[in-house]
Enzyme design. Sequence first.
Site, mmCIF file in Angstrom:
data_model
loop_
_atom_site.group_PDB
_atom_site.id
_atom_site.type_symbol
_atom_site.label_atom_id
_atom_site.label_comp_id
_atom_site.label_asym_id
_atom_site.label_seq_id
_atom_site.Cartn_x
_atom_site.Cartn_y
_atom_site.Cartn_z
ATOM 1 N N ASN A 210 23.453 -21.610 -3.024
ATOM 2 C CA ASN A 210 22.872 -22.776 -3.689
ATOM 3 C C ASN A 210 22.562 -22.445 -5.145
ATOM 4 O O ASN A 210 22.792 -21.326 -5.590
ATOM 5 C CB ASN A 210 21.618 -23.254 -2.944
ATOM 6 C CG ASN A 210 20.578 -22.162 -2.879
ATOM 7 O OD1 ASN A 210 20.029 -21.745 -3.893
ATOM 8 N ND2 ASN A 210 20.314 -21.657 -1.679
ATOM 9 N N PRO A 305 16.930 -17.541 10.329
ATOM 10 C CA PRO A 305 15.499 -17.499 10.689
ATOM 11 C C PRO A 305 14.662 -18.050 9.547
ATOM 12 O O PRO A 305 15.031 -17.904 8.379
ATOM 13 C CB PRO A 305 15.235 -16.001 10.879
ATOM 14 C CG PRO A 305 16.325 -15.294 10.147
ATOM 15 C CD PRO A 305 17.514 -16.210 10.154
ATOM 16 N N PHE A 323 7.272 -23.179 -0.790
ATOM 17 C CA PHE A 323 7.725 -24.158 -1.780
ATOM 18 C C PHE A 323 8.419 -25.299 -1.057
ATOM 19 O O PHE A 323 8.954 -25.119 0.034
ATOM 20 C CB PHE A 323 8.705 -23.508 -2.777
ATOM 21 C CG PHE A 323 8.002 -22.864 -3.941
ATOM 22 C CD1 PHE A 323 7.301 -21.682 -3.775
ATOM 23 C CD2 PHE A 323 8.016 -23.457 -5.203
ATOM 24 C CE1 PHE A 323 6.635 -21.096 -4.843
ATOM 25 C CE2 PHE A 323 7.361 -22.874 -6.274
ATOM 26 C CZ PHE A 323 6.667 -21.698 -6.094
ATOM 27 N N LYS A 337 5.462 -29.734 5.849
ATOM 28 C CA LYS A 337 5.838 -28.313 5.821
ATOM 29 C C LYS A 337 4.608 -27.421 5.981
ATOM 30 O O LYS A 337 4.635 -26.425 6.687
ATOM 31 C CB LYS A 337 6.520 -28.019 4.472
ATOM 32 C CG LYS A 337 7.844 -27.365 4.624
ATOM 33 C CD LYS A 337 8.701 -27.514 3.403
ATOM 34 C CE LYS A 337 9.697 -28.637 3.633
ATOM 35 N NZ LYS A 337 10.683 -28.772 2.590
ATOM 36 N N LYS A 341 4.809 -25.176 9.263
ATOM 37 C CA LYS A 341 5.037 -23.733 9.052
ATOM 38 C C LYS A 341 3.733 -22.938 9.012
ATOM 39 O O LYS A 341 3.750 -21.741 8.764
ATOM 40 C CB LYS A 341 5.811 -23.517 7.752
ATOM 41 C CG LYS A 341 7.186 -24.204 7.740
ATOM 42 C CD LYS A 341 8.050 -23.723 6.592
ATOM 43 C CE LYS A 341 9.368 -24.483 6.564
ATOM 44 N NZ LYS A 341 10.438 -23.746 5.915
HETATM 45 O O1 C5P Z 1 12.247 -25.814 5.329
HETATM 46 P P1 C5P Z 1 12.457 -25.716 3.867
HETATM 47 O O2 C5P Z 1 13.674 -24.887 3.499
HETATM 48 O O3 C5P Z 1 12.470 -27.000 3.134
HETATM 49 O O4 C5P Z 1 11.146 -24.941 3.343
HETATM 50 C C1 C5P Z 1 11.058 -24.393 2.104
HETATM 51 C C2 C5P Z 1 10.127 -23.214 2.155
HETATM 52 O O5 C5P Z 1 10.418 -22.375 3.251
HETATM 53 C C3 C5P Z 1 10.293 -22.326 0.929
HETATM 54 O O6 C5P Z 1 9.058 -21.723 0.673
HETATM 55 C C4 C5P Z 1 11.333 -21.327 1.397
HETATM 56 O O7 C5P Z 1 11.269 -20.110 0.649
HETATM 57 C C5 C5P Z 1 10.932 -21.117 2.834
HETATM 58 N N1 C5P Z 1 12.052 -20.789 3.748
HETATM 59 C C6 C5P Z 1 12.106 -19.535 4.320
HETATM 60 N N2 C5P Z 1 13.120 -19.243 5.186
HETATM 61 C C7 C5P Z 1 14.062 -20.148 5.471
HETATM 62 C C8 C5P Z 1 14.019 -21.430 4.897
HETATM 63 C C9 C5P Z 1 12.999 -21.715 4.011
HETATM 64 O O8 C5P Z 1 11.248 -18.689 4.045
HETATM 65 N N3 C5P Z 1 15.044 -19.843 6.315
#
Ligand code: C5P
Length: 399
Positions: A210, A305, A323, A337, A341
């Site tokens: 990305n 994960p 974030f 989130k 989380k």
């Molecule tokens: O679920 P989403 O990707 O939108 O969440 C974003 C947050 O989760 C960010 O802080 C990102 O660094 C973290 N993240 C993570 N591991 C992943 C996906 C997202 O730590 N596999």
Amino acid sequence: MLSLANKRILLGVTGGIAAYKSAEIIRRLQDAGATIQVVMTRAATEFITPLTLQALSGNPVHLELLDTEAEAAMGHIQLSRWADAVLIAPASADFIAKLATGQGDDLLSTLCLACRSPLAIAPAMNQGMWRNSATQANLERLRGRGVHIFGPTEGSQACGDIGPGRMSEPEDLAELTADLFETGSLAGKKVVITAGPTREAIDPVRYISNHSSGKMGYALAEAAAEAGAETVLISGPVNLIAPDRVRIIPITSAQEMYQAALKEADGCQLFIASAAVADYRPVQIAEQKIKKDTEQLTIELVKNPDIVSAVAALPKRPFTVGFAAETANLENYARGKLERKNLDLVIANDVSDRTIGFNSDDNEVLVVELKGSETIPKINKSILARQLIAKIAEMISND
Ligand code: C5P
């Protein structure tokens, strides 16, 4: 003076004989790695020419508030957003009075009003003017507003008097400016930050990734190190230079980031997940380069994960910050989130606005915690990082 490396210092020069030392201040700040822009008041130009300061700083000197060219390029608002810190040296008694009453009738006073970065002044004036209760009352007001006052020192003055009011030496002013960034608010803490994109290999030459630049995570790591934390930055592939005093762990894939994060997060006090982790990876990585001999190609993906969730689920979890890059419903998604989380804080930004977020130098964020939310308006990412670190440090100390 490590903390001046790559810092953007706006040097304000006001009218006083000590203005001749501004040239030396520029040099000392540059020696420590800072980039300088100079703003002069009209009176200052009577003591030293803009050309001298322009030649030394390597940037155009800013003089006028209402200058059509300057407004289009670096007007007072842009300058105030650009500066990591503002140092006014020398600061005359008149300018100190102006600052104390919040006037904005020239470029320097206006940008001081607009600026959200630390502001420091180095007073320079005759000892009688310095001792005058009006000057002292103005300084008291400024101190109360968090303005840093560097010096003055005592000694012989240009007017022949001896006493307080001599501007501090350029070397000392550079040291004191560096100290502005050394807050110590995270001293004794270990901070782990993830940053940048991950790359998920498809075959030996291709990957899924990305547009994350890593700028926000790197700025946070720099701010955490300056705040005194032992700082570890787990970074995907980016084109950025590692900040001083930060231990970098370079990784490529989400799984590598996951392993490094869980190892380092154990026993840390603060974990910030700013990485744009790829949500999926190919189930299998082709051993040889995939040939384009079919009209259609299907790549089966499996979910990666969730790193930040795994850290937040640790038995002795650190203060955990995530974030959220969104294109709509910022607060709702960020709050979702936060809860899903099990985070302490979510920093959300709108990535549909191209002037902030991915790849840009500026960002505007909504900081969402359980008990409320707060917008931090558009500002450069390094200033934002220091504001976020200050906020997080305060939350940790109140925990
Ligand atoms: O679920 P989403 O990707 O939108 O969440 C974003 C947050 O989760 C960010 O802080 C990102 O660094 C973290 N993240 C993570 N591991 C992943 C996906 C997202 O730590 N596999």
